[in-house]
Scaffold this active site. Structure first.
Site, PDB file in Angstrom:
ATOM      1  N   PHE A  39      53.968 -88.652 -11.268  1.00 36.49           N
ATOM      2  CA  PHE A  39      52.953 -87.644 -10.940  1.00 36.49           C
ATOM      3  C   PHE A  39      53.188 -86.403 -11.794  1.00 36.49           C
ATOM      4  O   PHE A  39      54.237 -85.766 -11.689  1.00 36.49           O
ATOM      5  CB  PHE A  39      53.012 -87.288  -9.455  1.00 36.49           C
ATOM      6  CG  PHE A  39      52.722 -88.451  -8.544  1.00 36.49           C
ATOM      7  CD1 PHE A  39      53.711 -89.358  -8.210  1.00 36.49           C
ATOM      8  CD2 PHE A  39      51.440 -88.653  -8.048  1.00 36.49           C
ATOM      9  CE1 PHE A  39      53.449 -90.452  -7.389  1.00 36.49           C
ATOM     10  CE2 PHE A  39      51.164 -89.739  -7.222  1.00 36.49           C
ATOM     11  CZ  PHE A  39      52.171 -90.636  -6.892  1.00 36.49           C
ATOM     12  N   ILE A  76      57.765 -87.401  -8.647  1.00 38.37           N
ATOM     13  CA  ILE A  76      57.061 -86.139  -8.886  1.00 38.37           C
ATOM     14  C   ILE A  76      57.799 -85.398  -9.999  1.00 38.37           C
ATOM     15  O   ILE A  76      59.014 -85.211  -9.908  1.00 38.37           O
ATOM     16  CB  ILE A  76      57.098 -85.237  -7.623  1.00 38.37           C
ATOM     17  CG1 ILE A  76      56.703 -86.015  -6.373  1.00 38.37           C
ATOM     18  CG2 ILE A  76      56.294 -83.961  -7.817  1.00 38.37           C
ATOM     19  CD1 ILE A  76      55.257 -86.273  -6.205  1.00 38.37           C
ATOM     20  N   CYS A  77      57.083 -84.941 -11.016  1.00 31.17           N
ATOM     21  CA  CYS A  77      57.731 -84.203 -12.100  1.00 31.17           C
ATOM     22  C   CYS A  77      58.298 -82.884 -11.594  1.00 31.17           C
ATOM     23  O   CYS A  77      57.592 -82.090 -10.969  1.00 31.17           O
ATOM     24  CB  CYS A  77      56.741 -83.921 -13.229  1.00 31.17           C
ATOM     25  SG  CYS A  77      57.455 -82.860 -14.506  1.00 31.17           S
ATOM     26  N   VAL A  78      59.556 -82.644 -11.904  1.00 32.45           N
ATOM     27  CA  VAL A  78      60.236 -81.454 -11.380  1.00 32.45           C
ATOM     28  C   VAL A  78      59.639 -80.169 -11.941  1.00 32.45           C
ATOM     29  O   VAL A  78      59.413 -79.204 -11.195  1.00 32.45           O
ATOM     30  CB  VAL A  78      61.765 -81.526 -11.621  1.00 32.45           C
ATOM     31  CG1 VAL A  78      62.113 -81.593 -13.092  1.00 32.45           C
ATOM     32  CG2 VAL A  78      62.481 -80.360 -10.970  1.00 32.45           C
ATOM     33  N   GLY A  81      56.063 -79.743 -10.733  1.00 34.55           N
ATOM     34  CA  GLY A  81      56.125 -79.510  -9.297  1.00 34.55           C
ATOM     35  C   GLY A  81      56.573 -78.100  -8.954  1.00 34.55           C
ATOM     36  O   GLY A  81      55.995 -77.439  -8.084  1.00 34.55           O
TER      37      GLY A  81
END
Lengths: 116, 123
Positions: A39, A76-78, A81
């Site tokens: 994501f 989820i991309c850090v 995010g």
């Protein structure tokens, strides 16, 4: 076939995550493998654990729990995010937060990377 | 991960301002290039505007990414910056309006390059 999926669009403005959900289910039913969903961009909002859509409406939160229960990794991309308030405290228990290296790994390890 | 370098192409389709796609695509390019893969970037459609010289996005508080592409090419070993010729023509952008480091190629040739890729990442 081993599929990796990249999602870039937010969960309610766009149909993209619904398509990911339907694609993943169809692929799994046909015996293919989904090695992970990454994501990125506004798609990180899919992983917000506080999502609470009105009753009777399609439920993004239940979709991600369903995918997770079928063994699909949801990443989820850090960086994306963090920008948008998705952190360890706000992320769904069905998803994990990790770096863009995971997208590279999906790109390389899958037979096909599909972007929605 | 497999040892052989994977051929990966980022396909930039959106104008540089108004959405975050270009900025986050660049972040992904930077990260990917640090893993020593064979990475190229193609600009098609409104994506070609990202390469125009003389931009000053400081007026809207945004970094000038045209500089970043130069760094990506020179220091991060992104192998090619392709621009689709037809997309330029459709938008009235001339080749001399663009950064010198790009390679302008016709649609048919770009299609052949795309066919060679292991991974396509559209932004």
């Amino acid at each position: 076939m081993k599929f990796g999926i990249l999602l870039k669009e937010s969960p309610y403005n766009y149909q993209a995550f619904d398509s990911v959900y339907n694609f993943a289910n169809a692929a799994l039913e046909m015996g293919h493998e989904i090695i992970g969903i990454f994501f990125y961009d506004d798609a990180v909002y899919v992983g917000n654990k506080y999502l609470e859509p009105p009753q009777g409406e399609r439920n993004i939160k239940s979709y991600i729990h369903a995918l997770k229960s079928k063994g699909v990794r949801l990443v989820i991309c850090v960086a994306a995010g963090k920008r948008r308030g998705l952190t360890q405290n706000t992320v769904s228990e069905s998803a994990e937060i990790s770096g863009l290296g995971q997208l590279l790994e999906l790109s390389i390890e899958s037979d096909r990377l599909i972007t929605f | 991960m497999k040892d052989q370098k994977a051929k990966i192409m980022f396909v930039c389709r959106t104008a540089p301002y108004g959405t975050i796609y270009e900025q986050e695509a660049i972040e992904a390019m930077i990260m990917f290039s640090s893993y020593e893969q064979d990475i190229s970037v193609a600009f098609i459609g409104d994506g070609v505007f990202s390469l125009k010289k003389g931009q000053d996005p400081s007026l809207i508080n945004i970094k000038n990414f045209t500089q970043t592409y130069l760094v990506l090419k020179d220091d991060f070993e992104i192998s090619h910056l392709y621009v689709e010729k037809e997309s330029l023509e459709e938008r009235g952008v001339r080749e001399e309006d663009l950064l010198a480091e790009v390679e302008v190629i016709p649609r048919a040739e770009l299609r052949n390059k795309i066919d060679e890729m292991k991974v396509l990442l559209p932004f």
